[in-house]
Design a protein around this motif. Structure first.
Motif, PDB file in Angstrom:
ATOM      1  N   ILE A 217      14.042   4.066  15.677  1.00  0.00           N
ATOM      2  CA  ILE A 217      12.758   3.664  16.134  1.00  0.00           C
ATOM      3  C   ILE A 217      12.430   2.331  16.151  1.00  0.00           C
ATOM      4  O   ILE A 217      12.881   1.372  14.714  1.00  0.00           O
ATOM      5  CB  ILE A 217      11.219   4.381  16.537  1.00  0.00           C
ATOM      6  CG1 ILE A 217      11.165   5.901  15.899  1.00  0.00           C
ATOM      7  CG2 ILE A 217      10.349   3.552  16.638  1.00  0.00           C
ATOM      8  CD1 ILE A 217      10.098   6.208  15.785  1.00  0.00           C
ATOM      9  N   ALA A 218      12.534   1.237  16.780  1.00  0.00           N
ATOM     10  CA  ALA A 218      12.971   0.035  17.500  1.00  0.00           C
ATOM     11  C   ALA A 218      11.411  -0.816  16.566  1.00  0.00           C
ATOM     12  O   ALA A 218      10.702   0.136  16.976  1.00  0.00           O
ATOM     13  CB  ALA A 218      12.760  -0.549  18.907  1.00  0.00           C
ATOM     14  N   PRO A 219      12.073  -2.076  15.921  1.00  0.00           N
ATOM     15  CA  PRO A 219      10.682  -3.017  14.899  1.00  0.00           C
ATOM     16  C   PRO A 219       9.748  -2.574  16.266  1.00  0.00           C
ATOM     17  O   PRO A 219       8.347  -2.812  15.321  1.00  0.00           O
ATOM     18  CB  PRO A 219      11.567  -3.786  14.750  1.00  0.00           C
ATOM     19  CG  PRO A 219      13.053  -4.167  15.408  1.00  0.00           C
ATOM     20  CD  PRO A 219      13.179  -2.673  15.799  1.00  0.00           C
ATOM     21  N   GLU A 220       9.348  -3.467  17.105  1.00  0.00           N
ATOM     22  CA  GLU A 220       8.924  -3.928  17.661  1.00  0.00           C
ATOM     23  C   GLU A 220       8.027  -2.562  18.290  1.00  0.00           C
ATOM     24  O   GLU A 220       6.030  -2.723  18.543  1.00  0.00           O
ATOM     25  CB  GLU A 220       9.144  -4.312  19.368  1.00  0.00           C
ATOM     26  CG  GLU A 220       9.453  -3.446  20.504  1.00  0.00           C
ATOM     27  CD  GLU A 220      10.991  -3.711  20.160  1.00  0.00           C
ATOM     28  OE1 GLU A 220      11.668  -3.418  20.951  1.00  0.00           O
ATOM     29  OE2 GLU A 220      11.530  -3.643  18.610  1.00  0.00           O
TER      30      GLU A 220
ATOM     31  N   PHE B  86      17.683   0.606  21.686  1.00  0.00           N
ATOM     32  CA  PHE B  86      17.612   0.597  20.522  1.00  0.00           C
ATOM     33  C   PHE B  86      18.129   1.689  19.515  1.00  0.00           C
ATOM     34  O   PHE B  86      18.952   1.600  18.890  1.00  0.00           O
ATOM     35  CB  PHE B  86      16.767  -0.321  19.911  1.00  0.00           C
ATOM     36  CG  PHE B  86      16.778  -0.455  18.176  1.00  0.00           C
ATOM     37  CD1 PHE B  86      16.877  -1.496  17.451  1.00  0.00           C
ATOM     38  CD2 PHE B  86      16.674   0.848  17.168  1.00  0.00           C
ATOM     39  CE1 PHE B  86      17.026  -1.470  15.928  1.00  0.00           C
ATOM     40  CE2 PHE B  86      16.479   0.523  15.717  1.00  0.00           C
ATOM     41  CZ  PHE B  86      16.108  -0.734  15.204  1.00  0.00           C
ATOM     42  N   SER B  87      17.285   2.213  19.731  1.00  0.00           N
ATOM     43  CA  SER B  87      17.468   3.816  19.187  1.00  0.00           C
ATOM     44  C   SER B  87      18.640   4.473  19.599  1.00  0.00           C
ATOM     45  O   SER B  87      19.878   5.188  18.861  1.00  0.00           O
ATOM     46  CB  SER B  87      16.707   4.820  20.043  1.00  0.00           C
ATOM     47  OG  SER B  87      15.320   4.273  19.568  1.00  0.00           O
ATOM     48  N   LEU B  88      19.054   4.136  20.956  1.00  0.00           N
ATOM     49  CA  LEU B  88      20.092   5.007  21.358  1.00  0.00           C
ATOM     50  C   LEU B  88      22.028   4.004  20.035  1.00  0.00           C
ATOM     51  O   LEU B  88      22.445   4.688  19.857  1.00  0.00           O
ATOM     52  CB  LEU B  88      21.314   4.016  22.970  1.00  0.00           C
ATOM     53  CG  LEU B  88      22.523   5.275  23.381  1.00  0.00           C
ATOM     54  CD1 LEU B  88      21.958   6.632  23.510  1.00  0.00           C
ATOM     55  CD2 LEU B  88      22.304   4.470  24.937  1.00  0.00           C
TER      56      LEU B  88
ATOM     57  N   ALA C 169      18.450   2.402   8.304  1.00  0.00           N
ATOM     58  CA  ALA C 169      17.352   2.838   7.116  1.00  0.00           C
ATOM     59  C   ALA C 169      16.128   1.920   7.892  1.00  0.00           C
ATOM     60  O   ALA C 169      16.335   0.981   8.726  1.00  0.00           O
ATOM     61  CB  ALA C 169      17.283   1.833   5.688  1.00  0.00           C
ATOM     62  N   PRO C 170      14.502   2.486   7.403  1.00  0.00           N
ATOM     63  CA  PRO C 170      13.354   1.430   8.128  1.00  0.00           C
ATOM     64  C   PRO C 170      13.701   0.746   7.429  1.00  0.00           C
ATOM     65  O   PRO C 170      13.546   0.116   7.362  1.00  0.00           O
ATOM     66  CB  PRO C 170      12.344   2.523   7.511  1.00  0.00           C
ATOM     67  CG  PRO C 170      12.975   3.842   7.132  1.00  0.00           C
ATOM     68  CD  PRO C 170      14.328   3.718   7.175  1.00  0.00           C
ATOM     69  N   GLY C 171      13.367  -0.034   9.243  1.00  0.00           N
ATOM     70  CA  GLY C 171      12.799  -1.412   8.671  1.00  0.00           C
ATOM     71  C   GLY C 171      14.841  -2.708   8.931  1.00  0.00           C
ATOM     72  O   GLY C 171      14.263  -3.813   8.750  1.00  0.00           O
ATOM     73  N   LEU C 172      15.244  -2.759   8.559  1.00  0.00           N
ATOM     74  CA  LEU C 172      16.877  -2.753   8.834  1.00  0.00           C
ATOM     75  C   LEU C 172      17.033  -3.067  10.395  1.00  0.00           C
ATOM     76  O   LEU C 172      17.607  -1.899  11.363  1.00  0.00           O
ATOM     77  CB  LEU C 172      17.722  -2.253   8.136  1.00  0.00           C
ATOM     78  CG  LEU C 172      17.632  -1.430   6.370  1.00  0.00           C
ATOM     79  CD1 LEU C 172      18.840  -0.980   5.326  1.00  0.00           C
ATOM     80  CD2 LEU C 172      17.274  -3.343   5.784  1.00  0.00           C
ATOM     81  N   VAL C 173      17.610  -4.434  10.406  1.00  0.00           N
ATOM     82  CA  VAL C 173      17.874  -4.962  11.793  1.00  0.00           C
ATOM     83  C   VAL C 173      18.832  -5.585  11.910  1.00  0.00           C
ATOM     84  O   VAL C 173      19.823  -5.639  10.377  1.00  0.00           O
ATOM     85  CB  VAL C 173      16.653  -5.531  12.503  1.00  0.00           C
ATOM     86  CG1 VAL C 173      15.739  -4.557  12.987  1.00  0.00           C
ATOM     87  CG2 VAL C 173      16.559  -6.545  11.695  1.00  0.00           C
TER      88      VAL C 173
ATOM     89  N   SER D 219      16.564  -7.370  15.932  1.00  0.00           N
ATOM     90  CA  SER D 219      15.055  -7.191  15.760  1.00  0.00           C
ATOM     91  C   SER D 219      14.139  -7.153  17.002  1.00  0.00           C
ATOM     92  O   SER D 219      13.220  -7.345  17.370  1.00  0.00           O
ATOM     93  CB  SER D 219      14.995  -7.665  14.339  1.00  0.00           C
ATOM     94  OG  SER D 219      15.114  -9.042  14.584  1.00  0.00           O
ATOM     95  N   ASP D 220      15.380  -8.708  17.915  1.00  0.00           N
ATOM     96  CA  ASP D 220      14.703  -8.829  18.877  1.00  0.00           C
ATOM     97  C   ASP D 220      15.024  -8.455  20.485  1.00  0.00           C
ATOM     98  O   ASP D 220      15.870  -8.507  20.609  1.00  0.00           O
ATOM     99  CB  ASP D 220      14.520 -10.679  18.871  1.00  0.00           C
ATOM    100  CG  ASP D 220      14.070 -11.130  20.339  1.00  0.00           C
ATOM    101  OD1 ASP D 220      13.793 -10.538  21.197  1.00  0.00           O
ATOM    102  OD2 ASP D 220      13.436 -12.681  19.893  1.00  0.00           O
TER     103      ASP D 220
END
Length: 293
Positions: A175-178, A192-194, A208-212, A246-247
């Motif tokens: 799931i995208a961080p935004e 992002f998910s793709l 991992a969650p939060g890794l971009v 992340s952006d």
């Protein structure tokens, strides 16, 4: 215990269970059509704002008619049970296949993601976004190999109202961080998910969650794809890294762009990776569908 009949639907068997719902294979007694009947957990059914969000999502997503999107039919309530009826896909969740194979052949993984992107492209042109896409709600149909995205809109509504889902590592890495602040999804969050799903398929490593992927970002940096898969073509690493930036502005990619870049990349580099799931192997042998809930 759920009764054998809910509304116009006759329960056949349970096919999946998760933190927010139980999914049954059922039959519409009026049309005799098989459906996937997602029965919302009682603890969530009392959340009026969730039911309102689900109603809104079903109205919007039920307009989607595409081979790569599971059709949503109905949201209803009967005997205090809230349920969502959608097209039943006799297949296996991509998550289950990845757990079985560990890694996928690059060409095979890219072809699957191209098909998923076709569904996203169609929805995005209608201004409709998934918002909670991950390998658990991408299904490969057994008989045809058709790639089908499920839970359009409804998965996002359940995610935002269920704290257990918000802490589920199987979903968060995709799931995208935004969207962590419950922002509205858009095309870039779906892309992002793709990208994250493609990363997982070819490396066998769950994001991992939060890794971009953006160097210098405030969040920790995700390992480059070639760190796990040295033989991967540079074009693939570049594409995945861009999609997982992340952006959202840095992603700068539509679903059509994704399909085209994959096609060009596969044509330009025919080198395979020998230690991955072979294309000819039957991915459904001894496997059962694991439905996302």
């Amino acid at each position: 215990m759920v009764p054998s009949n809910i509304g116009v639907y006759e329960i056949i068997e349970e096919v999946g269970k998760g933190p927010s719902a139980i999914v049954y294979q059922a039959t519409n007694k009026n049309t005799h059509k098989r459906v996937a009947l997602k029965v919302i957990n009682a603890s969530l059914s009392s959340d009026e704002s969730l039911i309102t969000d689900l109603q809104r999502s079903v109205v919007v997503s039920s307009s989607l008619e595409h081979a790569n999107i599971a059709k949503v039919y109905d949201l209803g309530e009967d005997l205090s049970y809230h349920f969502i009826a959608s097209e039943f896909i006799d297949g296996v969740a991509l998550q289950t296949l990845i757990e079985h194979y560990k890694k996928f052949d690059i060409d095979h993984a890219c072809r699957i993601m191209q098909e998923a992107a076709k569904g996203l492209s169609f929805a995005h042109k209608q201004g409709i976004f998934h918002g909670c896409l991950h390998p658990g709600n991408i299904i490969i149909e057994k008989q045809t190999g058709r790639v089908v995205i499920t839970d359009f809109g409804t998965s996002r509504a359940l995610f935002t109202h269920n704290s257990e889902l918000k802490n589920d590592s199987k979903r968060l890495g995709f799931i995208a961080p935004e969207l962590s602040s419950d922002s509205a999804p858009d095309s870039q969050s779906d892309l992002f998910s793709l990208g994250a799903a493609l990363y997982y398929m070819v490396t066998g490593e769950r994001p991992a969650p939060g890794l971009v992927s953006t160097p210098g970002a405030a969040l920790p940096q995700m390992p480059r794809l070639r760190a796990h898969l040295p033989k991967a073509p540079i074009w693939l690493e570049t594409l995945v890294a861009r999609l997982m930036a992340s952006d959202p502005i840095e992603r700068d990619c539509s679903a059509e762009d994704f399909i085209e870049e994959i096609e060009v990349g596969l044509e330009s580099d025919k080198n395979g990776v020998s230690d991955m799931a072979p294309l000819g192997e039957n991915p459904f042998q001894s496997q059962e569908r694991r439905s996302d809930s």
